[in-house]
Design a protein around this motif. Structure first.
Motif, PDB file in Angstrom:
ATOM      1  N   ALA A   1      38.093  30.453  25.001  1.00 45.06           N
ATOM      2  CA  ALA A   1      38.142  30.835  26.408  1.00 45.06           C
ATOM      3  C   ALA A   1      36.860  31.581  26.758  1.00 45.06           C
ATOM      4  O   ALA A   1      36.222  32.179  25.891  1.00 45.06           O
TER       5      ALA A   1
ATOM      6  N   GLU B   1      42.217  32.542  36.323  1.00 49.68           N
ATOM      7  CA  GLU B   1      41.553  31.315  35.869  1.00 49.68           C
ATOM      8  C   GLU B   1      40.776  30.655  37.005  1.00 49.68           C
ATOM      9  O   GLU B   1      41.225  30.613  38.145  1.00 49.68           O
TER      10      GLU B   1
ATOM     11  N   PHE C   1      37.777  31.951  32.881  1.00 45.11           N
ATOM     12  CA  PHE C   1      38.351  32.972  33.753  1.00 45.11           C
ATOM     13  C   PHE C   1      37.223  33.780  34.384  1.00 45.11           C
ATOM     14  O   PHE C   1      36.096  33.775  33.899  1.00 45.11           O
TER      15      PHE C   1
END
Lengths: 279, 473
Positions: free
Chosen positions: B239, B433, B440
């Motif tokens: 992420a 997000e 994000f």
């Protein structure tokens, strides 16, 4: 080791040198027209330097500096094996290079080094490159052999006439444009008065003319606006909107004034540095 | 609340301050912080409400009631753990949060004018906690959690949102790497907020504590230029968080705005704070030394710039604001501190143009006299020009503190990111997000210029969501 100086080539002793620095992430991403910001000590300032070449395979970039103030003088004390404390890049918008025919690349003084990367980019894109370079004297002409490899012709002007035309690059450029109507773009990198003169020379020829501006910068990433210039009457930041702009729209006089904003402090820093080096 | 009950409420314990006469020209921190006995007395004023409202006022949901009770019981260590449970940067929040609009603004004692000084207590607890290297103290676990190298998360920018995200994830075993464009971590906390309000040593301590948790800081990496979102996913990151702030300074398109002597607040403060130009020539970066300084704007940044200019030796510093003192967006406390130090206000005035000498150096500013008209969309009365009333001020330095916009360096090199019409990143408000899966964003690059703790709230929200998804997969 990252930011290590692998090679130092003294181009003009005490004035201009070229450093090949190991910085693979910058080498991978850098394009012609990009610059890097460096800082040499914990108490040092951040200065922008154009990336003059890159070698992604070996993970190196090339920068060329002119000793002007304290930071460049301190940089000049660095030798092969030394490590640059902070090196950040690539920054700025890369040169817009498209296949378009003939491009004339004009470089003056240390600006020739920065111009070299742009000329090389044009050559690799399949454009015909004409280089016009100028300096005070024959010994101060940088990157001539490198430019000869990628240019169809290298035209030269020196102030003292030791080689090429005796006079300014703009005179050579003007003559060339008069005799060659097929030029599709002119790119100029050098001292502000030179770039201003180039803009004036190309104006009647209706040829796209780009200049790379060297404003004072602090962060180099669009945060402070120290590098702002007036382009077509609008405020633009050289670091993130440039450093290349349409020469016909740049307010060069304002740029020259702004480049002198900290002259007194810069001279004091340099004086103190010389004293400390002497002792 | 009746007058009788009001009378029983003891006043807040005052914050010890450096004397205005002593502090106005130096960069030492102005607020000195509670001593332990101050903190305990203040904490004992807390009503320990059955249904506390203070926590709801906090963007990162600090359990104020519990930590205050622990301070009252002199259990400072446990108090720290309670705060740290939801707030990665308590020493910073205790200093720069607008508590009057948050925890203290929702305190049940607020109507008496004497809410519990929650911010001062938070700062006390954080400053008193010095066992920084012990993982147990940081995380509440007996042993350091070794970060799971397979759970890699990256963040762009090292300001309050990214630091909060990193603290939350690292304490839960996620390997976090923060990419910072400047040479020092901290973002606005180091380049923007001055030493006299937030000492750099405090920021460094918070950053160091994250390093102890295994967070990696990679300085001199510009998101979108040195390293891209796609590079990171290719590198095995699960992420990416974008917390790059809104650092693009605004100008007003006035004549003479590019004269030598006119600076953005960002430039002025970056030179002084990040580059230590107030110690030139010991430090290399120069700073303009204005004598008659004007600062345009009425927010916290304007106050910071004005107080900095005074500390750098200006003979007068005037803050020029188009509305009146009551509408100024600066925190009351900062405004009062500035006024105590000798900063002057020129309210109901807005710059029209700057003029300089033959060398392009600023000499004067022409101002338009304003008056308050009808309320605008923000509910504040709109300033309107008073016809024909303009006046000039002599000045050799002007600082523009009129806000910032979205910095495009990352967004324009990441075309898949959906932006709003002002160039800020659009996110799902429930998760943080962006339009790119597992990417994000939070803080000023989403909301536009806001507060440190709002950015922290966004970092925390994204961190929770990221952790949930990593644990699922």
């Amino acid at each position: 080791m990252i930011n290590k100086i692998l090679k130092k080539r003294i181009l003009i002793p005490g004035r201009v040198s070229e450093l090949t620095i190991y910085a693979p992430h910058i080498a991978e991403k850098a394009r012609p027209g990009n610059f890097a910001v460096l800082r040499l000590s914990e108490k040092g300032e951040r200065i922008p330097l154009t990336i003059a070449d890159r070698d992604p395979e070996n993970g190196t970039i090339v920068i060329v500096y002119l000793v002007l103030g304290k930071t460049s003088a301190l940089l000049d004390t660095h030798v092969e094996g030394d490590v640059i404390l902070d090196l950040c890049g690539p920054l700025g918008k890369p040169t817009e290079i498209k296949k378009q025919g003939e491009v004339v690349c004009v470089g003056g003084g240390t600006g020739i080094a920065a111009m070299h990367h742009i000329a090389k980019g044009n050559f690799e894109a399949g454009n015909e490159v004409t280089s016009v370079i100028g300096a005070r004297s024959k010994d101060l002409l940088l990157f001539k052999p490198e430019l000869e490899k990628i240019s169809s012709r290298v035209l030269i002007a020196t102030d003292d006439g030791t080689v090429g035309h005796k006079g300014f690059v703009t005179e050579v450029l003007q003559k060339y444009l008069q005799n060659n109507s097929s030029v599709s773009e002119v790119v100029a990198v050098g001292p502000v008065p030179m770039m201003k003169a180039v803009a004036k020379v190309t104006a009647p020829f209706d040829v796209r003319t780009m200049v790379s501006l060297n404003s004072i910068m602090v962060d180099g990433i669009g945060m402070c606006g120290a590098c702002r210039v007036s382009v077509g009457g609008e405020i633009r930041f050289a670091c993130v909107d440039g450093p290349e702009f349409d020469a016909s729209r740049v307010d060069f006089d304002e740029l020259m004034t702004r480049l002198c904003a900290f002259r007194d402090q810069e001279m004091l820093s340099m004086e103190l540095f010389k004293k400390s080096e002497a002792s | 609340m009746t007058t009788k009950r009001k009378a029983k409420i003891k006043p807040r314990i005052g914050m010890p301050l450096l004397d205005p006469l002593k502090r106005a020209r130096i960069f030492s921190e102005v607020s000195l912080g509670y001593r332990a006995e101050d903190a305990v007395l203040e904490a004992k004023r807390c009503l320990q409400c059955k249904k506390p409202t203070c926590r709801k006022g906090c963007p990162v949901e600090v359990d104020c009631k519990s930590f205050i009770r622990m301070v009252a019981e002199e259990n400072f260590r446990e108090a720290f753990r309670v705060i740290k449970d939801t707030n990665s940067l308590p020493a910073i929040c205790g200093r720069v949060c607008p508590q009057e609009n948050q925890c203290e603004g929702t305190c049940k004692l607020r109507p008496t004018g004497q809410p519990i000084a929650i911010g001062r207590l938070e700062r006390f607890v954080a400053d008193n906690f010095y066992a920084r290297t012990s993982c147990e103290e940081e995380t509440g676990f007996m042993e350091c959690l070794l970060p799971d190298e397979n759970l890699k998360v990256a963040a762009f920018g090292s300001g309050p949102s990214s630091l909060t995200l990193a603290g939350f994830l690292a304490a839960r075993g996620v390997k976090v790497t923060i990419f910072e464009a400047l040479h020092e971590p901290g973002g606005v906390l180091v380049y923007g907020i001055p030493e006299f309000r937030l000492p750099k040593s405090v920021v460094k301590r918070e950053v160091d504590s994250l390093k102890h948790l295994g967070v990696d800081f990679k300085c001199n990496f510009v998101g979108g230029m040195s390293v891209t979102v796609d590079d990171l996913f290719a590198d095995g990151y699960k992420a990416v968080f974008i917390g790059v702030g809104a650092g693009l300074p605004k100008f007003m398109k006035l004549d003479g705005e590019n004269l030598v002597g006119v600076y953005s607040a960002n430039e002025y403060l970056t030179r002084v704070n990040l580059m230590h130009a107030y110690r030139f020539p010991e430090y290399d970066t120069p700073v303009p030394k204005g004598d008659k300084v004007v600062v345009i704007g009425g927010g916290n940044v304007a106050m910071d710039a004005a107080r900095t200019a005074y500390r750098l030796g200006a003979s007068s510093v005037r803050v020029i604001y188009r509305r009146t003192k009551g509408e100024m967006p600066a925190r009351r406390e900062e405004l009062e501190h500035a006024l105590d130090e000798g900063i002057e206000l020129e309210i109901l005035a807005s710059p029209l143009s700057f003029a300089g000498d033959a060398n392009g150096k600023l000499q004067k500013v022409t101002l338009q006299r304003m008056e308050l008209g009808l309320p605008d969309a923000s509910g504040r009365r709109r300033p309107v020009p008073v016809d024909g009333q303009t006046f000039e001020l002599e000045t050799d330095m002007a600082v523009m503190a009129v806000g910032t916009g979205a910095n495009k360096v990352l967004t324009q090199t990441t075309p898949k990111l959906k932006l709003n019409n002002r160039g800020y990143i659009e996110v799902d408000p429930a998760t943080g997000e962006t339009s790119m899966p597992m990417v994000f964003a939070g803080g000023d690059i989403v909301t536009g210029a806001a507060t440190v703790v709002q950015a922290m709230g966004a970092g925390r929200l994204a961190a929770k969501e990221i952790l949930g998804r990593l644990k699922k997969s």
